[in-house]
Design a protein around this motif. Structure first.
Motif: not given
Lengths: 232, 85
Positions: A95-101
């Protein structure tokens, strides 16, 4: 104070989270079905672990577009506390609420075991009941917890103090040897820039009562409650 | 109707544990010349459309939004078949 546990199709730690908040922390809690479109009267949200949408395409990729997610994003934007555990963390990343994957665990195995974590800061809504640099034991259970981000994002997170939990030995040694999944910088849990959204791979809800073998997870929920009551 | 092939691949520099495991297996099978394996996804999409330019634009939007994760993946879209019926 009211907690909400968001339930996606395929969530399977929702009841554990609900149980801990209601019976162990003794605070009001409600399930929120992912098809709801609005949220009101909640002080904190938990996105629980599981296999939302069967992990199809990528973990969290489809849940991220559930009808409830715009409201979750507004809640986070407004400073509300959001805790994503395991699959919940993966959804927050998508969701892009936190960075990375997340990538597959470097061993390619699904890993289910207790691990040691170092609490990097104790001045946050999620960790104020711990000591700084305290080592705690909380179990993990995932196949994709190999956290990845680009070097610039990692540096930004380090500079902002967004890395809250790292994998370590019982003595607090943060080396690859004690990293169960290959995650970058031994990352087990990160916050957003404002510090009101936390994603973590370990399951604190599975380690909040002595009968389950340990209660180091208890202090994460206790920290949130402490913070919301204004004493954190 | 148009058919599109979408290739989703891991970005350069992103570790691929699956590719590494397959590489090891290939070595064990005596394919000694293999020095790297990277695993991605191949997605086929059929569209009710005849306008290739518009379709490509839409497929790229789909890829950016859902089919690929820009943090770790690149993608390539190609239209392979145009059925004029």
């Amino acid at each position: 104070m009211r907690f909400g546990v968001v339930v996606f199709p395929g969530s399977n730690c929702d009841r554990d989270c609900y149980h801990v908040i209601k019976e162990v922390m003794e605070e009001p809690v409600e399930y929120i079905w992912h098809k709801e479109k609005s949220l009101s009267g909640f002080d904190a949200l938990i996105l629980p672990g599981g296999f939302s949408y069967g992990d199809y395409l990528r973990t969290g990729a489809i849940a991220r577009f559930s009808p409830i997610m715009p409201a979750v994003m507004d809640f986070a934007q407004a400073g509300g506390l959001v805790l994503g555990i395991c699959n919940g963390f993966q959804i927050l990343l998508e969701a892009g609420l936190l960075p990375g994957a997340m990538l597959r665990n470097s061993s390619l195995k699904f890993i289910c075991q207790p691990v040691f974590l170092k609490i990097q800061r104790n001045d946050t809504p999620f960790s104020n009941k711990f000591k700084s640099m305290q080592v705690v034991k909380i179990p993990i259970a995932h196949g994709e917890g190999n956290y990845y981000c680009d070097p610039r994002t990692l540096q930004e997170m380090k500079d902002n103090g967004q890395i809250l939990f790292t994998y370590c030995s019982a003595d607090g040694e943060e080396t690859m040897e004690y990293n169960p999944n290959g995650s970058l910088a031994n990352i087990a849990g990160i916050m957003n820039g404002k510090g009101n959204v936390l994603g973590m791979m370990p399951h604190p809800e599975r380690y909040s009562e002595d009968i389950l073998g340990g209660r180091d997870g208890f202090n994460i929920f206790a920290s949130m409650i402490n913070w919301l009551k204004g004493v954190g | 109707m148009l058919k599109a092939n979408i290739y989703v691949t891991l970005k350069n520099g992103v570790l691929d544990p699956q590719g590494e495991a397959v590489k090891k297996s290939l070595k064990i099978l005596d394919f000694g010349q293999v020095n790297q394996v990277r695993i991605g996804k191949f997605i086929e999409v059929w569209l009710e459309s005849r306008d290739q330019a518009a379709a490509i634009k839409e497929l790229e939007e789909m890829s950016d939004k859902l089919l690929a994760n820009p943090v770790i993946e690149d993608y390539r879209v190609e239209i392979v078949e145009v059925n004029q019926s």
